[in-house]
Design a protein around this motif. Structure first.
Motif, mmCIF file in Angstrom:
data_model
loop_
_atom_site.group_PDB
_atom_site.id
_atom_site.type_symbol
_atom_site.label_atom_id
_atom_site.label_comp_id
_atom_site.label_asym_id
_atom_site.label_seq_id
_atom_site.Cartn_x
_atom_site.Cartn_y
_atom_site.Cartn_z
ATOM 1 N N ARG A 137 -2.390 -4.081 -9.227
ATOM 2 C CA ARG A 137 -1.889 -2.784 -8.781
ATOM 3 C C ARG A 137 -0.954 -2.920 -7.589
ATOM 4 O O ARG A 137 -0.739 -1.960 -6.863
ATOM 5 N N GLY A 138 -0.444 -4.153 -7.345
ATOM 6 C CA GLY A 138 0.604 -4.343 -6.354
ATOM 7 C C GLY A 138 0.242 -5.107 -5.102
ATOM 8 O O GLY A 138 1.124 -5.466 -4.324
ATOM 9 N N TYR A 139 -1.053 -5.350 -4.854
ATOM 10 C CA TYR A 139 -1.426 -6.107 -3.656
ATOM 11 C C TYR A 139 -1.043 -7.579 -3.841
ATOM 12 O O TYR A 139 -0.898 -8.056 -4.961
ATOM 13 N N GLU B 103 2.119 3.729 -6.281
ATOM 14 C CA GLU B 103 2.511 4.027 -7.657
ATOM 15 C C GLU B 103 3.976 3.684 -7.881
ATOM 16 O O GLU B 103 4.344 3.120 -8.902
ATOM 17 N N ASP B 104 4.825 4.034 -6.868
ATOM 18 C CA ASP B 104 6.241 3.727 -7.022
ATOM 19 C C ASP B 104 6.449 2.220 -7.090
ATOM 20 O O ASP B 104 7.240 1.716 -7.883
ATOM 21 N N PHE B 105 5.740 1.489 -6.208
ATOM 22 C CA PHE B 105 5.905 0.039 -6.172
ATOM 23 C C PHE B 105 5.506 -0.602 -7.493
ATOM 24 O O PHE B 105 6.213 -1.420 -8.059
ATOM 25 N N THR B 106 4.304 -0.214 -7.980
ATOM 26 C CA THR B 106 3.812 -0.876 -9.177
ATOM 27 C C THR B 106 4.613 -0.516 -10.410
ATOM 28 O O THR B 106 4.528 -1.197 -11.428
ATOM 29 N N GLU B 107 5.402 0.550 -10.322
ATOM 30 C CA GLU B 107 6.236 0.927 -11.461
ATOM 31 C C GLU B 107 7.651 0.384 -11.323
ATOM 32 O O GLU B 107 8.485 0.628 -12.181
ATOM 33 N N ASN B 108 7.913 -0.324 -10.223
ATOM 34 C CA ASN B 108 9.262 -0.824 -9.971
ATOM 35 C C ASN B 108 9.266 -2.350 -10.023
ATOM 36 O O ASN B 108 8.848 -3.016 -9.078
ATOM 37 N N LEU C 11 0.804 -1.205 0.000
ATOM 38 C CA LEU C 11 0.000 0.000 0.000
ATOM 39 C C LEU C 11 0.844 1.265 0.000
ATOM 40 O O LEU C 11 0.476 2.284 -0.576
ATOM 41 N N GLY C 12 1.977 1.231 0.681
ATOM 42 C CA GLY C 12 2.792 2.420 0.795
ATOM 43 C C GLY C 12 3.357 2.825 -0.545
ATOM 44 O O GLY C 12 3.980 2.036 -1.231
#
Length: 259
Positions: free
Chosen positions: A251-253, A29-34, A25-26
């Motif tokens: 989306r990263g979850y 956007e950065d996580f899902t793009e990395n 969650l933190g």
């Protein structure tokens, strides 16, 4: 294993799962793009899933509560009022013409009305809903076990996952999508996995996923798809939208989200 040991292990697993979710969650956007971060999260999720399977038998039950424990106010997670015109028309008519389609890798595709589902042997359970945001509520749910429908349609040997497609739309205009989610066959056949049509002894209200939602009591709330319109048996998560098995997973979850 004693009840206390099981409880302690469940708490440990829950904290590990929530930590993974918090990481996801933190700064999403950065996580899902990395890709490197996503790879780390995938490894952590795989370990979490394997730990669950090692410590908890596939049929281990989530705790069930008494009528006295039911929350006076139950928060609604996710979407609370789908804007889809087809859904709204069905809702205005009391979901009389709503049907659940079950297809994909099955031997006999089927279509069920709400009355069809209500005629099947139900299961009622009072359980705690744990949201990834950190809140919990206890509610009473009644519905048909998902295993009953799986047995009715018959899965083909290559089926590995059950995917749910819903009427609610999430996201911005750039990435808006109707909600979708998936679970493995062990969880699909778990005795507490039901397609709920009643909540607290009344037909499910729209805010809580009417006319039908998934209850998956050993996973976080976002796994419990609401406003279900279609179910499919699939061989791989790659067959589902972005390939990670769910709207939030894309989306990263984490996909498993066990507690």
């Amino acid at each position: 294993m004693s009840g206390r040991q099981l409880l302690n292990r469940r708490r440990f697993l829950a904290r590990g799962s929530l930590l993974c979710s918090a990481l996801a969650l933190g700064s999403c956007e950065d996580f899902t793009e990395n890709p490197a971060v996503l790879q780390v999260l995938d490894v952590a999720e795989s370990l979490n899933h394997k730990l669950h399977r090692l410590l908890l038998p596939p049929t281990a039950l989530a705790r069930e509560y008494s009528e006295a424990d039911i929350s006076a106010a139950f928060r609604a997670n996710g979407s609370t009022d789908p804007e889809d015109e087809e859904y709204r028309a069905l809702a205005r008519d009391g979901f009389r013409d709503w049907r659940l389609e079950f297809g994909g890798l099955v031997r006999r595709a089927a279509s069920y009305s709400l009355e069809d589902l209500r005629r099947l042997p139900p299961r009622t359970q009072i359980t705690r809903h744990d949201c990834v945001e950190g809140w919990s509520c206890i509610g009473k749910w009644k519905g048909v076990p998902l295993a009953t429908l799986i047995d009715d349609v018959g899965l083909k040997p290559e089926a590995r996952y059950i995917a749910f497609y819903c009427a609610d739309t999430l996201g911005t205009s750039f990435d808006a999508s109707q909600y979708y989610e998936s679970i493995g066959l062990d969880d699909a056949r778990h005795p507490q996995t039901i397609l709920a049509y009643d909540m607290n002894d009344a037909p499910l209200k729209i805010a809580y996923g009417a006319p039908l939602r998934l209850r998956l009591e050993r996973q976080l709330g976002y796994k419990m798809a609401k406003y279900i319109m279609r179910i499919e048996a699939v061989a791989s998560l790659s067959a589902i939208q972005g390939g990670r098995g769910g709207y939030w997973e894309d989306r990263g979850y984490e996909w498993y989200a066990g507690i």
